[in-house]
Scaffold this active site. Structure first.
Site, PDB file in Angstrom:
ATOM      1  CG  HIS A  50      -1.640   1.270   1.477  1.00 54.41           C
ATOM      2  ND1 HIS A  50      -2.501   1.900   0.606  1.00 54.41           N
ATOM      3  CD2 HIS A  50      -1.539   2.083   2.560  1.00 54.41           C
ATOM      4  CE1 HIS A  50      -2.893   3.053   1.142  1.00 54.41           C
ATOM      5  NE2 HIS A  50      -2.329   3.182   2.322  1.00 54.41           N
ATOM      6  CG  HIS A  74       0.766   7.028   4.184  1.00 54.61           C
ATOM      7  ND1 HIS A  74       1.181   6.229   3.150  1.00 54.61           N
ATOM      8  CD2 HIS A  74      -0.487   6.626   4.485  1.00 54.61           C
ATOM      9  CE1 HIS A  74       0.218   5.383   2.823  1.00 54.61           C
ATOM     10  NE2 HIS A  74      -0.810   5.601   3.625  1.00 54.61           N
ATOM     11  CD  GLU A  78      -3.277   6.384  13.620  1.00 56.58           C
ATOM     12  OE1 GLU A  78      -2.311   6.964  14.145  1.00 56.58           O
ATOM     13  OE2 GLU A  78      -4.451   6.591  13.953  1.00 56.58           O
ATOM     14  CG  ASP A  79      -1.815   1.288  10.467  1.00 55.27           C
ATOM     15  OD1 ASP A  79      -2.599   1.576  11.394  1.00 55.27           O
ATOM     16  OD2 ASP A  79      -2.077   1.465   9.275  1.00 55.27           O
ATOM     17  CG  ASP A 141      -3.713   6.952   2.475  1.00 54.26           C
ATOM     18  OD1 ASP A 141      -3.465   5.739   2.338  1.00 54.26           O
ATOM     19  OD2 ASP A 141      -4.332   7.425   3.459  1.00 54.26           O
ATOM     20  CG  ASP A 262     -25.924  16.609 -23.082  1.00 54.38           C
ATOM     21  OD1 ASP A 262     -26.787  16.080 -22.362  1.00 54.38           O
ATOM     22  OD2 ASP A 262     -25.420  17.708 -22.840  1.00 54.38           O
TER      23      ASP A 262
HETATM   24 MN    MN Z   1      -2.650   4.591   4.016  1.00 59.01          MN
END
Ligand code: MN
Length: 713
Positions: A50, A74, A78-79, A141, A262
């Protein structure tokens, strides 16, 4: 799907930025892989695919090394176990700052019931981004997460992410000119949110194609030759509109698919500006125009820099079509944002200035000047004067910068503001005057017995809070003056030995230029009219009686007042109709006297206060008052003057002793200092005079303090 290799990524960056920091890119790639380790995405891919994909998307926008590294890192905060300090140490301040910004944005989540606040959320995201690169990384992201959204198992989570993409990120991409990302995000979100609608539009489109009704190639060819015959060489492309844009038009015009004629749009790319208008003239002379469809975004570009001519005509084979005409440069700018614009101007020079477009983008956003642009809120810096905070439930509250928890409380609800006693910001207790910051979660503590305080007016920022506080204080003040006035009048009439009646008061309203008996009580309480004056107005025959004798304060201090004669300070809030004198700091338990001051109500002094000497000539201003139990329940300031020996532990001993005796120091001032001694003035919060006496006794018992006394000016 294969993950982009380390050398591939580095080569891509090097292709547009030969000066890129290859070593840092390599380290970031390896670091992301190592930190995400064996984590797996719902798609079954290793997690690190990712961030690498995100970095890949960013290379398409030719971003600087720091942004690409941020793309790689990034999600590490957080992870993974990585910390901000690690990132800072390994990759420097710039990258750390960007990663921090993206991490903060990741923590913001739009709840489905907040779509009404979408505009606020978009502003919030812009304000949080600070650096435009943070937003670009976040958009990359989001793009990759949307591409893989179908792997997410929870339908609620898919829906939330799609909704957030539609409401927040696609519009933001459009605002900064990233048309391509905007369209992709919209279509992916649309497919999640309205799966059936999208499918039926796609089915219908392929049916029309089979029927030969959507003859894109035929129309392209006819448009191209028509232009060429008139001397304009153009590249003509055609496409069906995206399912989402068709659906939106159906919604907006409230029409069915059949009535939507259209569904094809054609784009004419020419070499220069003159050819744009020439091509337009040729198209208009060849085919009937559809009224109301012509727009000139070349002479008046959209706020995000978009430039193009739009028109609608009944085109080849009487198909209603949409036509867009622009130069190749405009096209690149429209699709890729200001990035391309700058690249066009600079060619492919590698003078280290390739990233000027980032600054230029910010400038473009900053210098929006037309009202339309202003309303469009395109500017990043516009939000520098706002803070965006959350309620514990996640509702977003937007406030002017410098706002405090009190402003926040009033923005939530006036009742919350009126009764707020404290606040927690991000779980920590703060003072009511603390300044709020972007992204703070604010929880207001309320109490039924709390009321707005005059003090708050000094630090609130919002008009709503100020107005409410002022109104409350004014109402409260009048009630206080009224109460005080009633007590003063009762006493004055009793002392004169005459009856106080409502009728009597109403008989003299004109004389005092007031409208009601309550108004009269209020001006008495305020100190504008004395009780004696009212007695004489009601009973004019008492006018000739001699004035009261001159007051002798010290003499009075020696005689105990008769019980019941004094006016208790009952139900009166200090700071409004009643004030405690700053010269003598009266405490409950002290013998006190009130001095009526015009327009201010009553000031309370201790009966031995030297200030009173000056007031001896004005007996009518003196008011016998006494403490009331309610007043005693509050804390008061007692002032102590002491001489401290000049040794290391002296001040520590002083503060410790006061604390041990439950006194709270609110002010400490060194008045004089010599080699051997300090003269110190301490203000202590105490319950009453006994409390203060206990503290003084404790201080006298220690050897570091050579003298203590209660301060009298
Ligand atoms: Mn991400």
């Amino acid at each position: 799907m294969g993950v982009m290799r380390q050398y591939e990524l580095v080569e891509r960056v090097k292709s547009y930025d030969p000066a890129a920091d290859e070593d840092a890119l390599n380290r970031a790639y390896v670091y992301a892989m190592k930190m995400h380790g064996s984590q797996i995405r719902e798609s079954g891919d290793p997690y690190f695919s990712h961030p690498i994909e995100v970095a890949g998307i960013l290379t398409k926008y030719r971003l600087d090394t720091a942004s690409i590294i941020t793309g790689l890192l990034h999600d590490t905060i957080e992870d993974t176990p990585a910390s901000m300090a690690d990132i800072k140490e390994l990759f420097g301040d710039d990258v750390a700052h960007l990663v921090d910004g993206v991490t903060k944005l990741t923590r913001i989540q739009l709840q489905s019931d907040q779509t009404k606040q979408a505009e606020n959320f978009r502003k919030f995201v812009l304000a949080m981004s600070e650096d435009i690169r943070v937003l670009l990384v976040k958009l990359a992201d989001r793009t990759h997460n949307m591409r893989t959204l179908h792997f997410v198992k929870s339908p609620e989570k898919r829906r939330r992410i799609a909704l957030e993409t539609m409401e927040i990120y696609a519009p933001l991409a459009e605002r900064i000119g990233l048309q391509e990302i905007k369209s992709e995000l919209e279509d992916l979100a649309f497919s999640e949110l309205h799966t059936d609608a999208r499918q039926s539009i796609i089915t219908r489109l392929s049916f029309l194609r089979e029927q030969g009704t959507a003859l894109i190639d035929t129309v392209i060819e006819e448009l191209r030759t028509t232009l060429e015959n008139s001397g304009v060489i153009a590249n003509v492309t055609g496409r069906e509109k995206t399912p989402y844009s068709i659906w939106r038009k159906m919604q907006r015009k409230d029409v069915g698919f059949e009535q939507l004629s259209d569904i094809m749009a054609f784009r004419i790319l020419v070499d220069n500006l003159e050819d744009c208008y020439r091509a337009l003239g040729i198209i208009h002379s060849q085919y009937p125009m559809v009224p109301g469809r012509f727009k000139d975004y070349i002479s008046t570009p959209k706020p995000n820099g978009y430039q193009c001519l739009h028109t609608g005509v009944i085109g080849p084979q009487r198909h209603r079509i949409e036509v867009q005409i622009r130069t190749r440069e405009m096209h690149a700018v429209n699709e890729l944002g200001v990035a391309a614009h700058w690249q066009y101007k600079q060619g492919h020079s590698h003078d280290g200035k390739q990233f000027r477009w980032l600054r230029e983008l910010v400038e473009t956003l900053d210098h929006a000047s037309s009202p339309e642009e202003f309303l469009d809120n395109t500017r990043l810096e516009m939000y520098a004067d706002q803070v965006f905070c959350f309620t514990p439930k996640g509702d977003l509250i937007s406030l002017p910068s410098g706002s405090t928890p009190v402003d926040f409380a009033y923005a939530v609800h006036t009742a919350v503001g009126d009764h707020c006693v404290g606040a927690k910001v991000n779980g920590r207790i703060v003072t009511l005057r603390a300044e709020l910051k972007n992204g703070d979660q604010v929880e207001i503590v309320t109490s039924k017995s709390q009321h707005p305080s005059q003090e708050w007016e000094r630090f609130v920022v919002t008009a709503k809070a100020r107005t409410r506080i002022r109104r409350f204080v004014r109402t409260q003040q009048r009630e206080q003056y009224l109460e005080l006035g009633r007590q003063i009048l009762e006493r004055a009439f009793r002392q004169a030995g005459v009856e106080l009646s409502e009728k009597g008061l109403e008989g003299c309203l004109k004389q005092f230029k007031v409208g009601s008996a309550d108004d009269l009580r209020a001006i008495v309480g305020e100190g504008n009219v004395s009780g004696r004056e009212v007695v004489q107005a009601v009973y004019p025959e008492l006018k000739d009686q001699p004035k009261a004798d001159k007051v002798v304060p010290m003499a009075r201090a020696r005689t105990k007042p008769k019980p019941g004669a004094a006016l208790p300070i009952k139900g009166l809030i200090p700071g409004m109709a009643i004030h405690f004198a700053q010269c003598c700091h009266p405490l409950p338990g002290d013998r006190i006297v009130g001095i009526v001051s015009t327009g201010k109500g009553v000031t309370v002094h201790t009966i031995d206060c030297p200030t009173l000497e000056r007031l001896a000539e004005e007996p009518e201003r003196w008011l016998d008052i006494s403490w009331d139990d309610d007043t005693a329940a509050e804390t008061h300031i007692g002032r102590v003057k002491l001489i401290l020996t000049n040794e290391p532990s002296a001040l520590g001993t002083l503060t410790m002793l006061i604390a041990q005796n439950n006194g709270n120091i609110v002010n400490l001032k060194i008045v004089n200092r010599s080699k051997a001694f300090f003269e110190v003035m301490v203000d202590v919060e105490v319950r009453d005079v006994r409390h203060l006496t206990n503290i003084i006794a404790a201080l006298r018992a220690t050897s570091v303090i050579s003298a203590v006394e209660r301060a009298r000016n």
